[in-house]
Design a protein around this motif. Structure first.
Motif, mmCIF file in Angstrom:
data_model
loop_
_atom_site.group_PDB
_atom_site.id
_atom_site.type_symbol
_atom_site.label_atom_id
_atom_site.label_comp_id
_atom_site.label_asym_id
_atom_site.label_seq_id
_atom_site.Cartn_x
_atom_site.Cartn_y
_atom_site.Cartn_z
ATOM 1 N N ASP A 1 0.820 -1.204 0.000
ATOM 2 C CA ASP A 1 0.000 0.000 0.000
ATOM 3 C C ASP A 1 0.863 1.267 0.000
ATOM 4 O O ASP A 1 0.588 2.227 0.716
ATOM 5 C CB ASP A 1 -0.936 -0.003 1.210
ATOM 6 C CG ASP A 1 -2.099 0.968 1.041
ATOM 7 O OD1 ASP A 1 -2.429 1.328 -0.103
ATOM 8 O OD2 ASP A 1 -2.672 1.386 2.071
ATOM 9 N N GLY A 2 1.909 1.233 -0.810
ATOM 10 C CA GLY A 2 2.744 2.417 -1.002
ATOM 11 C C GLY A 2 3.834 2.631 0.026
ATOM 12 O O GLY A 2 4.544 3.642 -0.032
ATOM 13 N N LYS A 3 4.012 1.696 0.959
ATOM 14 C CA LYS A 3 5.022 1.865 2.000
ATOM 15 C C LYS A 3 5.967 0.663 2.025
ATOM 16 O O LYS A 3 5.525 -0.483 1.938
ATOM 17 C CB LYS A 3 4.357 2.010 3.373
ATOM 18 C CG LYS A 3 3.477 3.238 3.496
ATOM 19 C CD LYS A 3 2.838 3.309 4.869
ATOM 20 C CE LYS A 3 1.933 4.534 4.998
ATOM 21 N NZ LYS A 3 1.274 4.595 6.333
ATOM 22 N N PRO A 4 7.278 0.907 2.130
ATOM 23 C CA PRO A 4 8.216 -0.212 2.272
ATOM 24 C C PRO A 4 8.075 -0.838 3.655
ATOM 25 O O PRO A 4 8.256 -0.160 4.668
ATOM 26 C CB PRO A 4 9.590 0.443 2.087
ATOM 27 C CG PRO A 4 9.387 1.886 2.411
ATOM 28 C CD PRO A 4 7.959 2.209 2.089
ATOM 29 N N VAL A 5 7.722 -2.117 3.698
ATOM 30 C CA VAL A 5 7.393 -2.756 4.974
ATOM 31 C C VAL A 5 8.342 -3.885 5.344
ATOM 32 O O VAL A 5 8.325 -4.353 6.487
ATOM 33 C CB VAL A 5 5.953 -3.291 4.955
ATOM 34 C CG1 VAL A 5 4.955 -2.148 4.815
ATOM 35 C CG2 VAL A 5 5.751 -4.318 3.840
ATOM 36 N N LEU A 6 9.153 -4.316 4.398
ATOM 37 C CA LEU A 6 10.052 -5.446 4.652
ATOM 38 C C LEU A 6 11.303 -5.280 3.807
ATOM 39 O O LEU A 6 11.231 -4.843 2.657
ATOM 40 C CB LEU A 6 9.340 -6.761 4.305
ATOM 41 C CG LEU A 6 10.105 -8.076 4.433
ATOM 42 C CD1 LEU A 6 9.127 -9.217 4.730
ATOM 43 C CD2 LEU A 6 10.885 -8.426 3.151
#
Length: 260
Positions: A108-113
């Motif tokens: 959803d538009g965010k770097p999470v990993l």
């Protein structure tokens, strides 16, 4: 907040598979190296490694999109795996052991990993949002990472790309001035600068020109270790085409000095 434990385990599985391939091609006498249109290098190992990751993602995450350095993006949707099969290809083809596979996930538009695997250095770093940043050989054998607490530029260690590269954005003199004021200045290069920052060994890392695949995996590792990662214009995340990462305490001052 969603958890990404299953995705992180998958990233390690992907890195294990790629590592077997890249290590077998590192310093291989029959390594095939070509120049791309932008004059950067690509080897047969880069292409084979990216295809290996893509094929496994097609089986395990068929609904997710994939963005890589060597091939066209595939798929659509809010989850995007971002792959750099060999970050530091110039080092790889010359036999320098500072290269890594970068595996990142945007949700959803965010770097999470992010996972960074550098087998020639015997190191691996990873993080997922809300789970901290870690380094080690596996999920079960790891040390938690934390950035430094250096609060003065005069005490800081700076790692940046080659000084000549800053000409492209007109900031060479500003970066030189910053380097003179820092306690220590070195160019560790590519992914390694940011991993050293997450470990607390470096306090400032910056590069004037980067692609999305160069940065997505780095962001969660830096931020989960307590640091800050922005563009040179101060935009959080990996979407600005360049990077400034710090321990957070130094960020505003450094941005005011070398930012665009």
């Amino acid at each position: 907040m969603p958890t990404y434990d299953d995705d992180l385990r998958l990233a390690h599985v992907l890195a294990d598979a790629v590592e077997r391939l890249t290590v077998s091609r590192f310093r291989a006498e029959d390594l095939v190296v070509e120049s791309k249109p932008d004059l950067t290098l690509v080897s047969d190992a880069d292409r084979s490694a990216e295809e290996l990751v893509r094929s496994q993602l097609r089986r395990t995450r068929p609904r997710d999109a994939v963005i890589g350095e060597e091939m066209e993006p595939t798929g659509h949707g809010p989850r995007q795996w971002v792959i750099d099969p060999i970050d530091g290809t110039h080092n790889f083809v010359r036999g320098v052991p500072v290269w890594a596979t970068l595996i990142g996930l945007i949700d959803d538009g965010k770097p999470v990993l992010g996972l960074v695997a550098a087998p020639a250095l015997g190191r691996r770093w990873w993080a997922a949002v809300g789970s901290g940043a870690w380094a080690g050989r596996s999920l079960t054998s790891a040390t938690r990472l934390s950035v430094s607490k250096v609060s003065q530029v005069s005490d800081a260690s700076l790692s940046c790309s080659s000084m000549t590269s800053w000409d492209a954005v007109g900031r060479q003199e500003a970066v030189l001035d910053l380097a003179r004021d820092c306690w220590r200045e070195r160019a560790y290069g590519d992914f390694w600068s940011y991993m050293l920052l997450a470990e607390g060994a470096v306090d400032i890392a910056a590069e004037p020109e980067l692609n999305l695949h160069d940065m997505v995996a780095l962001v969660p590792i830096v931020t989960e270790a307590g640091g800050r990662f922005t563009s040179l214009r101060g935009e959080d995340g990996p979407f600005g085409g360049n990077a400034l990462a710090t321990n957070g305490l130094l960020h505003d001052e450094v941005l005011s000095r070398i930012g665009l």
